[in-house]
Design a protein around this motif. Structure first.
Motif, short mmCIF file in Angstrom:
data_model
loop_
_atom_site.label_atom_id
_atom_site.label_comp_id
_atom_site.label_asym_id
_atom_site.label_seq_id
_atom_site.Cartn_x
_atom_site.Cartn_y
_atom_site.Cartn_z
N ALA A 134 -20.92 14.70 12.60
CA ALA A 134 -20.98 15.42 13.87
C ALA A 134 -22.37 15.98 14.14
O ALA A 134 -22.92 15.80 15.23
CB ALA A 134 -19.95 16.55 13.86
N ARG B 249 -13.99 13.45 8.05
CA ARG B 249 -13.58 13.57 9.45
C ARG B 249 -14.72 14.05 10.35
O ARG B 249 -14.79 13.68 11.52
CB ARG B 249 -12.40 14.54 9.58
CG ARG B 249 -11.10 14.01 9.02
CD ARG B 249 -9.98 14.99 9.31
NE ARG B 249 -8.70 14.54 8.74
CZ ARG B 249 -7.57 15.19 8.88
NH1 ARG B 249 -7.53 16.32 9.58
NH2 ARG B 249 -6.46 14.72 8.34
N THR B 250 -15.59 14.92 9.82
CA THR B 250 -16.59 15.59 10.67
C THR B 250 -18.02 15.43 10.18
O THR B 250 -18.94 15.97 10.80
CB THR B 250 -16.27 17.08 10.75
OG1 THR B 250 -16.25 17.64 9.42
CG2 THR B 250 -14.90 17.32 11.39
N GLY C 161 -14.56 10.16 10.51
CA GLY C 161 -13.34 10.33 11.28
C GLY C 161 -12.07 9.90 10.58
O GLY C 161 -10.99 10.02 11.16
#
Length: 272
Positions: free
Chosen positions: A146, A142-143, A61
């Protein structure tokens, strides 16, 4: 100072120095040059062999940081440490301009979580006569956590690193300059991380030094019943010791004194 990667010194202890406001463990604590120098002195006294300096957080993130901001965070700290000490410095970056400026300022290792895939990084790294650590990461910070997926995490990570080795060699990087990092926690579930750790020997068998960075990471917290970051010391030491026993060349840690004690005993048993 140049970095001695000869195997009789393994595992080397890489002390983490994040000069960022947002790293998951020590963000904001050491982003002033004098505070950073004092922390490095402490880590050296505790047994650090290398200091790894990062100016952009790669925690899940984390937002991107501009080249100008990263240079402003990292270069003055490297220069201050180099004036104070001869300890080898690693620069944790993916940006070619930061790699070049850091080596000019006194860094002696490039530690790239993107394995020289950013535009211009391979060309710049090839020109710099220092070791380079190539890390595997699925996705971007960031991902990346996920929904990481692999059909066979060990084979896929190993294949990626082998491909990057070949690309680096084609660009003129000598094989002896390359270090491999499976990228624990970078686009991997706990089970992926455990599989990579269980088969760490596959990476050691490539003949390249292997770097292991699991200190205080979320996999430890999850395996210990959601322990917070500041309660992951014992788990971090267990994995650092296992990494040393399995042949890791470098173990990247926050808790230098405790890790040095554990790895000294690990080394003594291996050499007995």
């Amino acid at each position: 100072m140049s970095l001695d990667l000869s195997s009789e010194h393994w595992p080397l202890i890489m002390g983490i120095l994040n000069v960022t406001p947002d790293s998951f463990s020590d963000g904001g604590r050491f982003n002033r040059s004098q505070a950073a120098v004092e922390r490095v002195r402490q880590m050296i006294s505790e047994g650090a062999d290398i200091i790894d300096i990062g100016g952009e957080s790669t925690r899940p993130g984390a937002p991107a940081v501009s080249e100008e901001e990263e240079l402003a965070r990292v270069i003055p700290v490297i220069e201050a440490i180099r004036r104070d000490s001869a300890i080898p410095i690693s620069v944790d970056t993916s940006k070619p301009a930061v790699m070049h400026a850091a080596v000019v300022a006194g860094a002696s290792l490039i530690n790239d979580v993107r394995a020289l895939q950013e535009p211009g990084a391979l060309e710049v790294a090839a020109q710099l006569d220092v070791p380079i650590c190539l890390m595997h990461m699925q996705g971007q910070p960031r991902t990346m956590q996920a929904n990481p997926h692999y059909d066979d995490v060990v084979e896929e990570v190993l294949a990626f690193l082998q491909q990057r080795i070949e690309i680096c060699q084609a660009a003129g990087v000598a094989p002896a300059r390359l270090i491999l990092d499976p990228g624990f926690g970078f686009g991997k579930t706990v089970q992926h991380n455990l599989a990579l750790f269980r088969h760490l020997q596959r990476f050691v068998d490539t003949g390249h030094p292997v770097l292991v960075g699991v200190s205080r990471k979320s996999m430890i917290g999850k395996l210990l019943g959601e322990r917070p970051v500041d309660e992951r010391l014992a788990g971090s030491l267990a994995l650092a010791t296992l990494a040393g026993w399995l042949g890791a060349a470098i173990v990247r840690v926050h808790d230098v004194r405790e890790s040095a004690d554990a790895l000294t005993l690990c080394r003594a048993v291996r050499q007995a």
